[in-house]
Each structure stands twice: as structure tokens, then as C-alpha cells.
Design a protein around this motif. Structure first.
Motif, short mmCIF file in Angstrom:
data_model
loop_
_atom_site.label_atom_id
_atom_site.label_comp_id
_atom_site.label_asym_id
_atom_site.label_seq_id
_atom_site.Cartn_x
_atom_site.Cartn_y
_atom_site.Cartn_z
N TRP A 127 0.83 -1.20 0.00
CA TRP A 127 0.00 0.00 0.00
C TRP A 127 0.87 1.25 0.00
O TRP A 127 1.52 1.57 0.99
N ILE A 129 0.54 4.49 0.63
CA ILE A 129 -0.48 5.33 1.25
C ILE A 129 -0.33 6.79 0.87
O ILE A 129 -1.29 7.54 0.88
N SER A 133 -4.51 7.25 -0.64
CA SER A 133 -4.81 7.35 0.79
C SER A 133 -6.28 7.18 1.12
O SER A 133 -6.75 7.62 2.17
N ASN A 134 -7.03 6.53 0.25
CA ASN A 134 -8.46 6.34 0.47
C ASN A 134 -8.68 5.17 1.42
O ASN A 134 -8.80 4.02 1.01
N ILE A 135 -8.73 5.46 2.71
CA ILE A 135 -8.78 4.42 3.75
C ILE A 135 -10.05 3.59 3.68
O ILE A 135 -10.02 2.36 3.71
N TRP A 169 -4.88 10.10 8.44
CA TRP A 169 -4.86 8.66 8.19
C TRP A 169 -5.25 7.89 9.45
O TRP A 169 -6.05 6.95 9.39
N GLU A 170 -4.68 8.28 10.59
CA GLU A 170 -4.96 7.57 11.84
C GLU A 170 -6.43 7.71 12.24
O GLU A 170 -7.03 6.77 12.75
N ASP A 172 -8.98 8.05 10.20
CA ASP A 172 -9.76 7.18 9.34
C ASP A 172 -9.55 5.71 9.70
O ASP A 172 -10.49 4.91 9.66
N LEU A 173 -8.31 5.34 10.03
CA LEU A 173 -8.03 3.96 10.42
C LEU A 173 -8.72 3.59 11.72
O LEU A 173 -9.07 2.42 11.94
N TYR A 176 -11.77 1.55 11.77
CA TYR A 176 -11.61 0.11 11.55
C TYR A 176 -10.78 -0.55 12.65
O TYR A 176 -10.29 -1.65 12.50
N LEU A 180 -1.58 2.84 11.88
CA LEU A 180 -0.56 2.49 10.91
C LEU A 180 0.30 1.34 11.40
O LEU A 180 0.72 0.47 10.63
#
Length: 241
Positions: A127, A129, A133-135, A169-170, A172-173, A176, A180
């Protein structure tokens, strides 16, 4: 290769595409640097273009991104600051990723190393990222669809991109229940294509065979490098726009 000679001083060489646009960017940067001007991305883009690039561009602004990447590479050779160019590059890519949030990535995964996929077991994800970067779409259309475990997901990012986008990013992650560091994540050093080199190095180190490999990037060069070294027994899928 194009030699870079400014005020009778040789700075190095750069691979330059045989196009009027590449020649234009090269000339503008060279002239500005030679004249001692303040180096900024506005040297190659007028104000109206910089404003337009803040919103979605048809075709993903591929030509403008190529200009920015050439500018950044010239900055590396001439040793001037390109942080504003890198910030713009990441913003363009992020904006266009978000604009494509509606599409199903899995429908755009393309097998590129053979005509027909072989019956392989196991899935690995590499990936980029920074470049994609589309999480949400990554999880919904790839990771969860193919049940790819965290220890088979490889992610890399350069420090400038981490500084600009890590918190996004974090966040958005988090939806789920991941960070990272849930994956095989590498924070790279400064330099052109460092993250690309890390992903390719991880891929080569695994010596994968009879495996489904997913490369999530829009970077043409990285796609070509993966294609050149993948074992014929693997099914190598890349992301097409």
C-alpha cells in the motif's frame, strides 16, 4: 539524461521527458534558480492554476502532478526546499482520492502480469499510502473483501507526508480499529521514491510464489518495478483509474 548547468556550474543530470511541458518546467526552474529567485511552486504554476488544483481535477491532474514531481526532483539536485510542492502534490492526490470515494476499487483491480489468473491461495497487500490514501475504500473493497490479515499488509510513507497527513490517516483507520502500526509499516527517510523502494524491498524479501499480490498505487513507475520482478506464479493486481 539532461545535464543541469547554471551560470557555468554543473549540478548534475536529470531524466527529462521529451515533451514541451517538461522542457518548460526545466527552463523555468533553471532560470529562476540562476537568477537567485526564491524557489517556490509558483515558479511553474500561475496563481489561478494553484487555486484550481485545490479542488477535484478531471483525470486526477496527472499532467500537473508530473510537473510537480519534476520540480521536486530538480529541488533535490539543486538542494532547494520543495516542501510547498510536496504539500500541493499530497493535497491533489488526497482531493482526487476523496472525489473517487464512490467507486468500488475491487472493480478497478487489473491483473497485469498474465492473461488469466491462476488458482492461488493467500493474499498480500502493498500500500503506497502517500499515493493512494483512500482508507475507507481500501478496507471495504480490498482488505475485508479478500480477508487480508494485518501481517500481510505492507505500508510505507515518507516523513513529510507523515507530518502532513498522519493524523488524518490515523483518524480514518480508527474507524476500523487500526493504526498504521497495525500493519508492517515503515517510516522512511527523506529522498525521492524512498517509500517506493521500501515497498519493493519488502516484496522482494518475501520471495512470494503462487500468491495474489495487490499493489495499491497510482504511481506508474512503482507498478512497472513490481511487474518486472514478480514471480510468474503470482497474480499481480494493480489499481487502474
Amino acid at each position: 539524461m539532461q545535464k543541469i548547468i547554471i551560470n557555468q556550474k554543473f549540478y548534475g543530470s536529470i531524466e527529462l521527458e521529451n515533451s514541451e511541458e517538461a522542457a518548460r518546467v526545466f527552463s523555468r526552474v533553471k532560470n529562476a534558480f540562476g537568477a537567485g529567485k526564491r524557489m517556490e511552486i509558483g515558479i511553474i504554476f500561475p496563481p489561478y492554476k494553484l487555486k484550481a488544483l485545490e479542488s477535484y481535477q478531471k483525470g486526477g491532474a496527472r499532467e500537473e502532478l508530473a510537473d510537480i514531481e519534476l520540480y521536486i526532483e530538480l529541488g533535490r539536485i539543486l538542494k532547494f526546499d520543495t516542501s510547498d510542492a510536496l504539500k500541493l502534490k499530497n493535497k491533489i492526490e488526497l482531493t482526487n482520492d476523496i472525489a473517487h470515494n464512490h467507486y468500488n476499487i475491487s472493480k478497478r483491480l487489473t491483473l497485469i502480469n498474465k492473461q488469466k489468473a491462476t488458482q492461488n491461495e493467500g493474499h498480500y497487500l502493498f500500500w503506497d499510502i502517500e499515493n493512494f490514501s483512500n482508507i475507507g475504500s481500501m478496507f471495504n473493497d480490498v482488505i475485508e473483501k479478500f480477508t487480508i490479515p494485518d501481517n500481510r499488509i505492507y505500508v510505507a510513507a515518507n516523513p513529510d507526508s507523515l507530518y502532513l497527513f498522519k493524523s488524518t490517516w490515523e483518524a480514518d483507520l480508527y474507524d476500523y480499529k487500526k493504526t498504521l502500526n497495525s500493519f508492517n509499516f515503515t517510516k522512511c527517510n527523506h529522498g525521492k521514491n524512498v517509500a517506493d523502494d521500501v515497498l519493493l524491498g519488502s516484496f522482494l524479501g518475501l520471495s512470494l510464489k503462487n500468491t495474489n499480490v495487490y499493489l495499491m498505487t497510482f504511481d506508474r513507475e512503482l507498478k512497472e518495478r513490481f511487474s518486472a520482478v514478480t514471480d510468474p506464479s503470482n497474480n499481480l493486481y494493480i489499481l487502474e483509474k
